[in-house]
Write an enzyme that holds these catalytic residues in place. Structure first.
Site, mmCIF file in Angstrom:
data_model
loop_
_atom_site.group_PDB
_atom_site.id
_atom_site.type_symbol
_atom_site.label_atom_id
_atom_site.label_comp_id
_atom_site.label_asym_id
_atom_site.label_seq_id
_atom_site.Cartn_x
_atom_site.Cartn_y
_atom_site.Cartn_z
ATOM 1 N N HIS A 1 0.815 -1.226 0.000
ATOM 2 C CA HIS A 1 0.000 0.000 0.000
ATOM 3 C C HIS A 1 0.847 1.274 0.000
ATOM 4 O O HIS A 1 0.367 2.336 -0.348
ATOM 5 C CB HIS A 1 -1.035 -0.015 1.138
ATOM 6 C CG HIS A 1 -0.467 0.241 2.490
ATOM 7 N ND1 HIS A 1 0.180 -0.709 3.224
ATOM 8 C CD2 HIS A 1 -0.448 1.367 3.242
ATOM 9 C CE1 HIS A 1 0.577 -0.187 4.370
ATOM 10 N NE2 HIS A 1 0.206 1.079 4.415
ATOM 11 N N GLU B 1 6.419 4.565 13.673
ATOM 12 C CA GLU B 1 5.012 4.464 14.086
ATOM 13 C C GLU B 1 4.924 4.686 15.589
ATOM 14 O O GLU B 1 5.798 4.216 16.332
ATOM 15 C CB GLU B 1 4.465 3.083 13.767
ATOM 16 C CG GLU B 1 4.404 2.790 12.293
ATOM 17 C CD GLU B 1 3.704 1.452 12.057
ATOM 18 O OE1 GLU B 1 2.483 1.462 11.886
ATOM 19 O OE2 GLU B 1 4.386 0.430 12.070
ATOM 20 N N ASP C 1 7.960 -7.418 8.354
ATOM 21 C CA ASP C 1 6.691 -6.698 8.268
ATOM 22 C C ASP C 1 6.812 -5.368 7.504
ATOM 23 O O ASP C 1 5.892 -4.947 6.824
ATOM 24 C CB ASP C 1 6.182 -6.432 9.701
ATOM 25 C CG ASP C 1 4.800 -5.805 9.736
ATOM 26 O OD1 ASP C 1 3.896 -6.359 9.080
ATOM 27 O OD2 ASP C 1 4.612 -4.771 10.413
ATOM 28 N N HIS D 1 7.819 -2.320 2.434
ATOM 29 C CA HIS D 1 7.596 -0.875 2.303
ATOM 30 C C HIS D 1 8.907 -0.083 2.175
ATOM 31 O O HIS D 1 9.063 0.749 1.277
ATOM 32 C CB HIS D 1 6.813 -0.332 3.500
ATOM 33 C CG HIS D 1 5.524 -1.054 3.759
ATOM 34 N ND1 HIS D 1 4.707 -1.502 2.752
ATOM 35 C CD2 HIS D 1 4.900 -1.397 4.906
ATOM 36 C CE1 HIS D 1 3.645 -2.091 3.277
ATOM 37 N NE2 HIS D 1 3.732 -2.049 4.587
ATOM 38 N N LYS E 1 8.072 0.371 15.954
ATOM 39 C CA LYS E 1 6.780 0.640 16.589
ATOM 40 C C LYS E 1 7.038 1.273 17.946
ATOM 41 O O LYS E 1 8.106 1.107 18.530
ATOM 42 C CB LYS E 1 6.008 -0.663 16.760
ATOM 43 C CG LYS E 1 5.650 -1.284 15.411
ATOM 44 C CD LYS E 1 4.328 -2.003 15.459
ATOM 45 C CE LYS E 1 3.996 -2.642 14.134
ATOM 46 N NZ LYS E 1 3.245 -1.775 13.233
ATOM 47 N N LYS F 1 4.256 9.267 14.610
ATOM 48 C CA LYS F 1 4.156 8.658 13.291
ATOM 49 C C LYS F 1 4.854 9.577 12.296
ATOM 50 O O LYS F 1 4.532 10.764 12.216
ATOM 51 C CB LYS F 1 2.684 8.489 12.913
ATOM 52 C CG LYS F 1 2.488 7.701 11.628
ATOM 53 C CD LYS F 1 1.019 7.291 11.466
ATOM 54 C CE LYS F 1 0.771 6.568 10.153
ATOM 55 N NZ LYS F 1 1.376 5.242 10.110
#
Ligand code: BG6
Length: 486
Positions: free
Chosen positions: A183, A221, A240, A245, A341, A346
């Site tokens: 995405h 994030e 992940d 990405h 994380k 963010k």
């Protein structure tokens, strides 16, 4: 480039009652209808293991879209009633898929439209190969129109599994029918990066080892692993986020000018970047994991306290690494990738730091002297570019100050389309530019398999920090500092 039109088709979502459908797919599809796609061209068939009828699915979708922000939209109910259908696939058996095939043929007959189909697999990754096989056995992957299959990462968990998955898919489908979603590629700024680089020669001429000192790609994030602890613990930040990405961002940043703006030409240049990345050495990788943070009465749990995570887990929630691209353009320029994380905020940003002037006539000013020029490309929270340079402060003593030219995407053009909207539209028009090819996934795994195999220490950081101190040491060793936004 002429705008292609969407040919009439059925959009079939497998896993239609799940979170992805409600949060991302239906909002994107509804938004596309608001931009002019009519039900005649786009009818949506939901399918999942859950027993429910079309009416119940329409109501479920209607309520979901209301919650997603369309509460006051007068067309919403009519759209759900006119464009959405549902067929259960019971226990997922061959007979269930035959029933689905019957439902689809009947709908295509009733609509008297071409037999074009998109199958969106909003399903757990381990069920993708069997689902494709079931679709093939039910003759759903054959028609006198076009067939396209869309699914989401993870595309395997190492080079072998990615290769096996691609092999299974290629038994039933041609690569030109497969749309693997990352995405991040649907985000406007990523696409604009291509425009920025290849339509503005003033920057392109600076995009090389003689002028660029180093590049940082940060995807930070503030959230933890939320309710995905069990999945995440098998994956970790490298699988992940980095393998997909961040590696996509890296290749868009570093690729050569493609011969055309076609998917094949762009994919080929991106693949060449990956093939030129030097093996990443163990000393150039830092893994981290967040621990609890108490702020007043509020306790942010540590990773090991998250639901679904074993209390001795060594899975990383943070990775920082340095890589080098051994080609003519980039040899000697470090590329730092960092993601984690429970970081302070963010922020997705690419920072290009340019080399200092070859002879520093202002060296005597020390900390009051000029800073290196930087180009900051921000993808989140706001999207835009900042070009940073040093100016003289007025008056005496002679001192410099850092200032920037900013371009804010939303300020210039208003709200940007959601990445799913962009990507779904591209599937509908058959444009694979923003999707991940089979060989990209395998080449990317080849890069990181060794890094994963050599993983030793995981350094702890308190939630709310920018990762463990070892990540700072990684860049400081080379005389650099992490960029924390403008
Ligand atoms: C997903 C990861 O692919 O991307 C998640 O699985 C992560 O762990 C998410 O939170 C981040 O996406 P975005 O668009 O919010 O930066």
């Amino acid at each position: 480039m002429a705008e292609q039109t969407v040919e009439s088709h059925l959009f079939i979502i497998l896993g239609a009652t799940g979170d992805l459908t409600r949060r991302k797919l239906l909002p994107a599809l509804y938004q596309l209808s608001n931009r002019g796609l009519e039900c005649r061209d786009l009818s949506i068939v939901g399918a999942s293991l859950q027993e429910m009828g079309t009416d119940a699915f329409r109501l479920w979708a209607y309520e979901g879209l209301q919650k997603a922000g369309w509460r006051h939209d007068n067309n919403l109910r009519a759209w759900c009633d006119a464009c959405l259908y549902y067929q259960s696939v019971g226990s997922g058996s061959a007979q269930d898929y035959e029933a689905l095939a019957g439902f689809i043929s009947e709908l295509e007959r009733a609509r008297a439209t071409p037999h074009n189909r998109v199958f969106y697999l909003a399903l757990p990754p381990d069920t993708v190969p069997t689902t494709i096989q079931r679709l093939a056995e039910a003759a759903l992957l054959k028609s006198d129109g076009w067939i396209r299959i869309v699914f989401e990462k993870p595309f395997g968990h190492d080079v072998q599994s990615a290769h096996a998955l691609n092999d299974r898919l290629h038994r039933y489908l041609d690569e030109s029918q497969i749309y693997r979603i990352d995405h991040y590629l649907g985000k406007e700024t990523v696409q604009n990066l291509l425009a920025f680089r290849f339509a503005n020669p003033i920057f392109e001429s600076l995009w090389r080892r003689d002028t660029v000192d180093h590049v940082q790609i940060t995807v930070a994030e503030d959230i933890g692993v939320e309710r995905r602890g069990a999945y995440y613990d098998q994956s970790g930040a490298l699988r992940d986020m980095v393998q997909n990405h961040l590696t996509q961002l890296l290749t868009v940043m570093a690729m050569e000018v493609p011969s055309s703006f076609e998917a094949g030409a762009i994919r080929s240049e991106k693949r060449k970047v990956l093939q030129s990345v030097a093996p990443i050495s163990r000393e150039d990788v830092v893994f981290g994991q967040y621990t609890a943070w108490q702020i007043g009465n509020l306790l942010i749990p540590g990773y090991r306290e998250e639901p679904g995570v074993p209390d001795d887990s060594m899975t990383e929630t943070f990775v920082a690494l340095k890589m080098e691209i051994h080609n003519w353009r980039w040899k000697g320029v470090p590329f730092y990738l960092r993601t984690g994380k429970r970081l302070p905020r963010k922020m997705t940003q690419i920072a290009v730091t340019f080399r200092e002037a070859p002879a520093q006539i202002f060296r005597a000013l020390g900390a009051d002297g000029p800073s290196p020029n930087q180009l900051l490309i921000t993808l989140q929270p706001s999207e835009g570019f900042s070009l940073c340079f040093s100016v003289k402060r007025p008056g005496r003593p002679f001192q410099f100050s850092d200032r920037a030219l900013h371009f804010d995407y939303e300020e210039a053009f208003g709200a940007l389309p959601e990445s799913y909207e962009t990507l779904l539209r591209d599937v509908m028009i058959g444009d694979q530019t923003l999707f991940v090819s089979a060989d990209f996934t395998e080449t990317a795994w080849r890069l990181y398999d060794r890094v994963i195999a050599e993983k030793q220490d995981v350094h702890f950081y308190t939630a709310g920090m920018w990762g463990p101190p070892e990540a700072d040491a990684l860049v400081e060793r080379n005389g650099h500092r992490w960029q924390l936004g403008w």
